[in-house]
Each structure stands twice: as C-alpha cells, then as structure tokens.
Design an enzyme around this catalytic site. Structure first.
Site, short mmCIF file in Angstrom:
data_model
loop_
_atom_site.label_atom_id
_atom_site.label_comp_id
_atom_site.label_asym_id
_atom_site.label_seq_id
_atom_site.Cartn_x
_atom_site.Cartn_y
_atom_site.Cartn_z
N GLU A 37 -2.94 -6.55 -3.74
CA GLU A 37 -1.62 -6.36 -3.14
C GLU A 37 -0.79 -5.38 -3.97
OE1 GLU A 37 -0.82 -7.43 -0.28
OE2 GLU A 37 -2.39 -8.92 0.10
N CYS A 85 1.29 -17.41 -1.28
CA CYS A 85 0.64 -16.29 -1.96
C CYS A 85 1.64 -15.18 -2.29
CB CYS A 85 -0.50 -15.73 -1.10
SG CYS A 85 -2.01 -16.71 -1.13
N HIS A 130 -5.91 -10.83 -2.67
CA HIS A 130 -6.30 -11.72 -1.58
C HIS A 130 -7.80 -11.58 -1.31
CE1 HIS A 130 -2.14 -12.50 0.22
NE2 HIS A 130 -2.74 -13.67 0.22
#
Length: 219
Positions: free
Chosen positions: A78, A141, A159
């Site tokens: 991310e 998350c 992820h």
C-alpha cells in the site's frame, strides 16, 4: 536491520486469516535482517494499542504490517493510508465506525516510508503476482496502515489475497474492495516466500538510503 512484521487474527465468521498464516511462518532471519513477528487484533481500538506496545517493546528499525484483502488476486503493498475509518462490517469488538477520522488533526493521507514499488519489483522478479495499491480500504487494515505510516521508523503495509486452505472459502476479506471477488492463482503456502521477497526488496532500498545518509560504503 531488525524488522517487526505483524499480521492479523481471524475476523467475522472465519477461523483463518491469510496474513496471520503467512507472518507466522516467516523465518527469524531474512537476508541479514532479524525478524520479529506478532499478530494484531482485528479491532480499531486495540490494534492501535497493541501496535504501540509492540514498537515500544521491540524497538525495531523498520515495521511491516500485513493484512488480507478478499477482492484482490495479487499481493499489494500500500502506497498510502487514508485518515478515515468507514467499516462495512463490525470489528471483532463489535465496533463499526462510519466516516470517522483516525486523527482529526492529521493529513488526509500518509505515505509509506518503506518503498512499496521496490517490494512489488522483487516479488515480480521471483514469480509472484504483485501490484502497487493506493487504496487500503477503510477497515482495520487501513487503520493500521495510517498509524504505521506516521511512526518514526520506516513502515509499509502489505495486503495479501484472502486465501484459504483447499476446500475452504473466505467469507470475509472484501472489506478492502467491496466489488466482485477475484480468484487468485496464489496458494496460501506461497505467501511466506512472497513476503520474504517483499521484505528483501523494500528493505534493500532502505539500507541503500541509510548508507548514503551515513556515508557507509557497501562492497
């Protein structure tokens, strides 16, 4: 370099979490990096408390947090975390914040401070499907990603697809991408090796940057 790597416990009605399985199987050393692993609760409140506790206890040089995304078929570091909790389902404590800022005084987004593109490149080089993501969702998350990216140590959130053992279907994990679920060709047993590659990639860039800043020379 000492790296703290976290996964998440199962949540919803599932008894399995791909991030927990992958992180728990990481070796104690990757290249020349010492690895400490821990599992975070799927709780907006307690995940923040546990992350603070782990950082204070272990004092790592870098932080990598791992969660699962049921709508994805690739491993997705991310690039940023959003300053917003907007849960489609309850967390494991029964909390379901909607349109709530994580830090009312914080910026809308915080950027990863370990290089996500380098993690993607290394995973691709080793044959794993990986893509850069700019949207970590708005569930726990993303909450942890935003908190990680404001830490004083270099940090990255990754992820993994919500993979399950053969014959088991994930009923959760689409909180990141609420559209159609994609079926990954990855198997859950491949995730530890993919994470090892991601860690090597992201942290090699960090080591090069640190060496440049300190004047060290690597042979």
């Amino acid at each position: 370099m000492h790296i703290l790597v976290t996964g998440f416990e199962p949540f919803g009605k599932d008894s399995f979490n791909a991030s927990q399985e992958a992180v728990s199987q990481l070796p104690g050393q990757i290249s020349n990096h010492r690895i400490t692993t821990a599992i975070l609760p799927v709780s907006f409140k307690r995940s923040a408390q546990e992350l603070d506790h782990l950082l204070a206890e272990h004092r790592p040089d870098a932080l990598i947090c791992v969660g699962e995304a049921g709508g994805r078929d690739a491993i997705t570091p991310e690039a940023r975390g959003a300053n917003l909790d907007d849960a489609r389902i309850q967390d494991n404590d029964g909390d379901q914040p909607r349109a709530a800022a994580i830090d009312p005084r914080g910026p809308d987004f915080l950027e990863a401070s370990l290089n996500p593109a380098a993690a993607v490149k290394m995973m691709l080089n080793e044959g794993f499907k990986a893509e850069l993501s700019t949207d970590a969702g708005r569930f726990v998350c993303n909450h942890v990603a935003y908190l990680a990216y404001r830490q004083p140590v270099p940090s990255l959130f990754i992820h993994v697809p919500a993979l399950r053992p053969h014959g088991v279907e994930a009923t959760v994990g689409a909180e990141t991408d609420p559209g159609a679920r994609k079926r990954s060709k990855l198997e859950v047993g491949q995730l530890p090796r993919a994470l090892e590659a991601a860690i090597r990639g992201a942290c090699s860039i960090q080591e090069e940057t640190s060496a440049e800043n300190t004047g060290d020379v690597h042979q």
